[in-house]
Design a protein around this motif. Structure first.
Motif, PDB file in Angstrom:
ATOM      1  N   LEU A  35       0.815  -1.217   0.000  1.00 53.16           N
ATOM      2  CA  LEU A  35       0.000   0.000   0.000  1.00 53.16           C
ATOM      3  C   LEU A  35       0.851   1.270   0.000  1.00 53.16           C
ATOM      4  O   LEU A  35       0.525   2.245  -0.679  1.00 53.16           O
ATOM      5  N   ASN A  36       1.919   1.249   0.771  1.00 51.44           N
ATOM      6  CA  ASN A  36       2.764   2.439   0.837  1.00 51.44           C
ATOM      7  C   ASN A  36       3.435   2.705  -0.513  1.00 51.44           C
ATOM      8  O   ASN A  36       3.437   3.838  -1.008  1.00 51.44           O
ATOM      9  N   ARG A  37       3.973   1.640  -1.118  1.00 50.89           N
ATOM     10  CA  ARG A  37       4.631   1.818  -2.409  1.00 50.89           C
ATOM     11  C   ARG A  37       3.626   2.220  -3.482  1.00 50.89           C
ATOM     12  O   ARG A  37       3.925   3.033  -4.353  1.00 50.89           O
ATOM     13  N   ALA A  38       2.418   1.654  -3.422  1.00 51.06           N
ATOM     14  CA  ALA A  38       1.388   1.957  -4.425  1.00 51.06           C
ATOM     15  C   ALA A  38       0.907   3.402  -4.346  1.00 51.06           C
ATOM     16  O   ALA A  38       0.405   3.949  -5.326  1.00 51.06           O
ATOM     17  N   SER A  39       1.062   4.024  -3.170  1.00 46.72           N
ATOM     18  CA  SER A  39       0.678   5.434  -3.050  1.00 46.72           C
ATOM     19  C   SER A  39       1.746   6.348  -3.647  1.00 46.72           C
ATOM     20  O   SER A  39       1.475   7.500  -3.988  1.00 46.72           O
ATOM     21  N   ASN A  40       2.980   5.826  -3.759  1.00 41.79           N
ATOM     22  CA  ASN A  40       4.076   6.597  -4.361  1.00 41.79           C
ATOM     23  C   ASN A  40       4.255   6.285  -5.837  1.00 41.79           C
ATOM     24  O   ASN A  40       4.619   7.156  -6.626  1.00 41.79           O
ATOM     25  N   GLU A  41       4.035   5.025  -6.193  1.00 43.89           N
ATOM     26  CA  GLU A  41       4.240   4.566  -7.567  1.00 43.89           C
ATOM     27  C   GLU A  41       3.008   3.801  -8.031  1.00 43.89           C
ATOM     28  O   GLU A  41       2.609   2.827  -7.388  1.00 43.89           O
TER      29      GLU A  41
ATOM     30  N   ALA B 174       0.459   1.304  -9.286  1.00 46.72           N
ATOM     31  CA  ALA B 174       0.593  -0.154  -9.285  1.00 46.72           C
ATOM     32  C   ALA B 174      -0.224  -0.772 -10.412  1.00 46.72           C
ATOM     33  O   ALA B 174      -1.351  -0.358 -10.684  1.00 46.72           O
ATOM     34  N   LEU B 175       0.356  -1.776 -11.059  1.00 50.60           N
ATOM     35  CA  LEU B 175      -0.332  -2.555 -12.083  1.00 50.60           C
ATOM     36  C   LEU B 175      -0.508  -3.968 -11.535  1.00 50.60           C
ATOM     37  O   LEU B 175       0.466  -4.692 -11.325  1.00 50.60           O
ATOM     38  N   VAL B 176      -1.752  -4.337 -11.288  1.00 46.19           N
ATOM     39  CA  VAL B 176      -2.057  -5.624 -10.659  1.00 46.19           C
ATOM     40  C   VAL B 176      -2.433  -6.648 -11.719  1.00 46.19           C
ATOM     41  O   VAL B 176      -3.332  -6.406 -12.543  1.00 46.19           O
ATOM     42  N   ASN B 177      -1.754  -7.782 -11.693  1.00 46.57           N
ATOM     43  CA  ASN B 177      -2.120  -8.916 -12.538  1.00 46.57           C
ATOM     44  C   ASN B 177      -3.188  -9.704 -11.780  1.00 46.57           C
ATOM     45  O   ASN B 177      -2.903 -10.324 -10.751  1.00 46.57           O
ATOM     46  N   ASN B 178      -4.421  -9.644 -12.271  1.00 41.87           N
ATOM     47  CA  ASN B 178      -5.545 -10.228 -11.542  1.00 41.87           C
ATOM     48  C   ASN B 178      -5.528 -11.752 -11.519  1.00 41.87           C
ATOM     49  O   ASN B 178      -6.229 -12.371 -10.714  1.00 41.87           O
TER      50      ASN B 178
ATOM     51  N   GLY C 137       5.219   1.809 -10.419  1.00 45.29           N
ATOM     52  CA  GLY C 137       5.888   2.973 -10.994  1.00 45.29           C
ATOM     53  C   GLY C 137       6.041   2.949 -12.493  1.00 45.29           C
ATOM     54  O   GLY C 137       5.147   2.542 -13.238  1.00 45.29           O
ATOM     55  N   ILE C 138       7.212   3.362 -12.953  1.00 44.98           N
ATOM     56  CA  ILE C 138       7.471   3.492 -14.388  1.00 44.98           C
ATOM     57  C   ILE C 138       7.363   2.139 -15.081  1.00 44.98           C
ATOM     58  O   ILE C 138       6.957   2.065 -16.256  1.00 44.98           O
ATOM     59  N   ASP C 139       7.670   1.054 -14.361  1.00 42.18           N
ATOM     60  CA  ASP C 139       7.570  -0.280 -14.960  1.00 42.18           C
ATOM     61  C   ASP C 139       6.123  -0.626 -15.313  1.00 42.18           C
ATOM     62  O   ASP C 139       5.861  -1.319 -16.305  1.00 42.18           O
ATOM     63  N   SER C 140       5.177  -0.133 -14.509  1.00 42.27           N
ATOM     64  CA  SER C 140       3.761  -0.351 -14.809  1.00 42.27           C
ATOM     65  C   SER C 140       3.376   0.326 -16.119  1.00 42.27           C
ATOM     66  O   SER C 140       2.701  -0.268 -16.972  1.00 42.27           O
ATOM     67  N   LEU C 141       3.802   1.565 -16.281  1.00 41.70           N
ATOM     68  CA  LEU C 141       3.459   2.322 -17.488  1.00 41.70           C
ATOM     69  C   LEU C 141       4.146   1.735 -18.715  1.00 41.70           C
ATOM     70  O   LEU C 141       3.557   1.682 -19.803  1.00 41.70           O
TER      71      LEU C 141
END
Length: 272
Positions: free
Chosen positions: A52-58, A60-64, A72-76
């Protein structure tokens, strides 16, 4: 566009920029109709495997399917690279990836001062980035630099003013931070720096509004009446935006009047 299926981007619903580009991904077909979800609406199950903390900064791309997460940038890069493989190849080159990662952090940690919005207090989860001193000072420095360069060029178009220097514009840009901070000494350091970030965003925004006249002046002689009129409209827009941001930050409204006072003091000193 090739759709990245069963993947969900978690976005900050209080961030207009985050809303805009995640909607763009869905409408363009890069993500399916369930490809975006507000961070504030995370289920208890999702909170177990998402940082949660990291997702508020970067973002998040979740694989369902696999319940794995990229940040972060890796998600984009993952979303864009699915439709444009060449983007993913270029973005993953080490020097480019490093630069993109730093640029992403620069924007993400400052997103609340770049485009602020009223938070929905009823949400139990709030997508608020950590306060990062390094990136906040970098943003303020960036805004001061752009503001200084634009005002240096624009001031030279106003013939009734004494000829400016780059140092004068630097002092004026930095001086407003110091001047306004004097009226916030009862607040903590983070509040002051949050306000300073918003203050410089207003200045940066005003500088960008002045740029069209600067560009036009390179090709034709712009009448001074138009130069002054455009500057006056810009100041009005900046005042309105400063007022709005002060309200969002829940800071004293007298900061709007000291904001104007500083400009009168600066003008008096310049003319004398």
């Amino acid at each position: 566009m090739k759709t990245l299926e069963n993947q969900t981007l978690l976005y900050d619903e209080d961030c207009p920029l985050c809303n805009l580009y995640t909607i763009g991904f869905v409408k363009s077909g890069m993500l399916d109709q369930n490809g975006r979800k507000s961070y504030c609406q995370l289920s208890a199950e999702e909170q177990n495997f998402i940082d949660l903390n990291r997702a508020s900064n970067e973002i998040a791309l979740v694989n369902n399917k696999t319940k794995t997460v990229m940040y972060g940038i890796d998600s984009l890069i993952k979303v864009l690279g699915n439709s444009f493989p060449w983007i993913e190849k270029i973005a993953n080159v080490k020097p480019i990836h490093f630069t993109l990662k730093k640029l992403y952090s620069f924007i993400s940690y400052n997103r609340k001062v770049i485009i602020p919005a009223n938070a929905k207090e009823e949400n139990k989860l709030q997508c608020i980035p950590d306060f990062n001193y390094k990136y906040r000072f970098m943003f303020i420095g960036f805004a001061v630099t752009i503001t200084t360069l634009v005002l240096f060029g624009y001031s030279n178009l106003i013939l009734i003013l004494p000829k400016t220097t780059i140092w004068r514009e630097i002092v004026l840009a930095c001086g407003q931070i110091v001047f306004q901070s004097l009226f916030l000494l009862k607040f903590d350091r983070k509040t002051i720096l949050n306000y300073a970030g918003n203050l410089m965003t207003v200045s940066l925004m005003g500088s960008l509004v002045l740029v069209p006249i600067l560009i036009l002046s390179k090709f034709i002689i712009v009448p001074e009446l138009i130069v002054l009129g455009w500057f006056g409209v810009t100041v009005f827009i900046m005042f309105a935006e400063h007022f709005r941001r002060t309200k969002i930050l829940k800071l004293p409204f007298y900061l709007c009047f000291t904001w104007i006072l500083y400009r009168f003091i600066a003008l008096f000193l310049i003319l004398n």
